[in-house]
Enzyme design. Structure first.
Site, PDB file in Angstrom:
ATOM      1  N   LYS A 156      -5.701  -2.068  14.445  1.00 48.80           N
ATOM      2  CA  LYS A 156      -5.157  -1.202  15.485  1.00 48.80           C
ATOM      3  C   LYS A 156      -6.021  -1.275  16.740  1.00 48.80           C
ATOM      4  CE  LYS A 156      -2.609   2.071  12.610  1.00 48.80           C
ATOM      5  NZ  LYS A 156      -2.770   1.451  11.301  1.00 48.80           N
ATOM      6  N   GLU A 173       0.832  -1.205   0.000  1.00 52.42           N
ATOM      7  CA  GLU A 173       0.000   0.000   0.000  1.00 52.42           C
ATOM      8  C   GLU A 173       0.868   1.257   0.000  1.00 52.42           C
ATOM      9  OE1 GLU A 173      -1.520   1.703   3.578  1.00 52.42           O
ATOM     10  OE2 GLU A 173      -1.156  -0.175   4.654  1.00 52.42           O
TER      11      GLU A 173
END
Length: 306
Positions: A161, A27
């Protein structure tokens, strides 16, 4: 009348995909929005170099002047890393930015979609998006999940996360038929920490085993991503006690300041970075390095079994 695709695929990536050689998608938001300058560029180029050293073609993905591109050149990576007008693009944003001729770093959702469009089967990232805290009221969920539920990829991450709602995320992954395997663990990682405190059902011991699971999935005609949860090494993680204490204060600060919606995650991550003296950024880089290496090894195994 068919509309021509605006997708650009580098000659190197196109040739590797056509030949069945190993390719790893990477990415671009990690270096456009995730890390400060000049560290962002150094990490991006280091990742590509590491992938090449393992005999795999890197396919870093982003949008350049309205061209979604699979296999950014070094000059294009440098441009996205240093320009102030680069935006962050999820999948829904890509057509808009394409029409407007804008440049962007691509999120997990956008990167995964473009990788699949180009025929790349393995993608390494840092952390996935997931279900946000209080989603029962806000319905706030990352576009990553719905997108990955429709793509037959292998995606390596260090979980989601810890600022997100991990139990709800795991429930949502089950609902969407997204298989999750832990790399040498059944502890689901929490990005900054190796163990989020939540378990997953299946562990895998090698890249070869991951490739075999993907082959079985493909043989059954299942079109959803195999998620590989790769925890950061215990000696590189954020201290779990410090993590829990800082996260609690970050959540309290967000509530006190009325931070909601898409502003929440950036606020929390910035708070954690400041309160850990930048240690969370170091962990971010270690997470990414580990996922890039594992993704490259999986790509090699897939190519050997093709």
């Amino acid at each position: 009348m068919p509309v021509p695709s605006p997708l650009a695929i580098s000659p190197e990536v196109r040739a590797a995909v056509a030949a069945g050689d190993p390719v790893l998608a990477l990415e671009s938001t990690i270096f456009t929005h995730g890390l400060p300058r000049p560290r962002n560029l150094a990490v991006a180029l280091e990742a590509e170099e590491r992938v090449r050293s393992l005999g795999v073609v890197p396919a870093t993905i982003g949008v350049i002047d309205g061209r979604p591109t699979v296999g950014l050149s070094t000059a294009e990576i440098e441009r996205l890393s240093t320009s102030d007008d680069v935006v962050k693009a999820s999948l829904r944003d890509v057509p808009v930015l394409t029409a407007k001729g804008r440049s962007a770093g691509t999120t997990v959702a956008a990167t995964a979609y473009l990788a699949d469009l180009a025929g790349v089967r393995v993608f390494s990232t840092g952390g996935l998006g997931g279900v946000h805290r209080e989603a029962q009221q806000t319905f706030d969920e990352s576009a990553d999940l719905g997108t990955l539920a429709t793509l037959p990829l292998i995606v390596v991450s260090a979980g989601v996360k810890s600022v997100l709602d991990i139990p709800l995320t795991l429930e949502r992954l089950e609902t969407l038929n997204l298989a999750v395997v832990g790399y040498r663990t059944t502890d689901y990682p929490g990005f900054y920490i190796a163990d989020s405190g939540h378990d997953i059902d299946h562990a895998v011991d090698s890249p070869a085993e991951i490739a075999e699971i993907a082959r079985a999935r493909d043989g059954l005609g299942i079109r959803s991503t195999l998620l590989v949860a790769n925890p950061v090494a215990a000696d590189s993680q954020l201290d779990p006690a410090l993590h829990d204490e800082v996260l609690a204060r970050a959540l309290a600060a967000a509530a006190a300041q009325g931070v909601t919606g898409h502003d929440t995650t950036p606020f929390l991550l910035d708070f954690v970075q400041r309160e850990t003296g930048g240690r969370s950024l170091d962990v971010n880089v270690e997470v990414y390095r580990g996922n890039v290496e594992l993704g490259a090894l999986i790509a090699l195994e897939l190519a050997e079994r093709a």
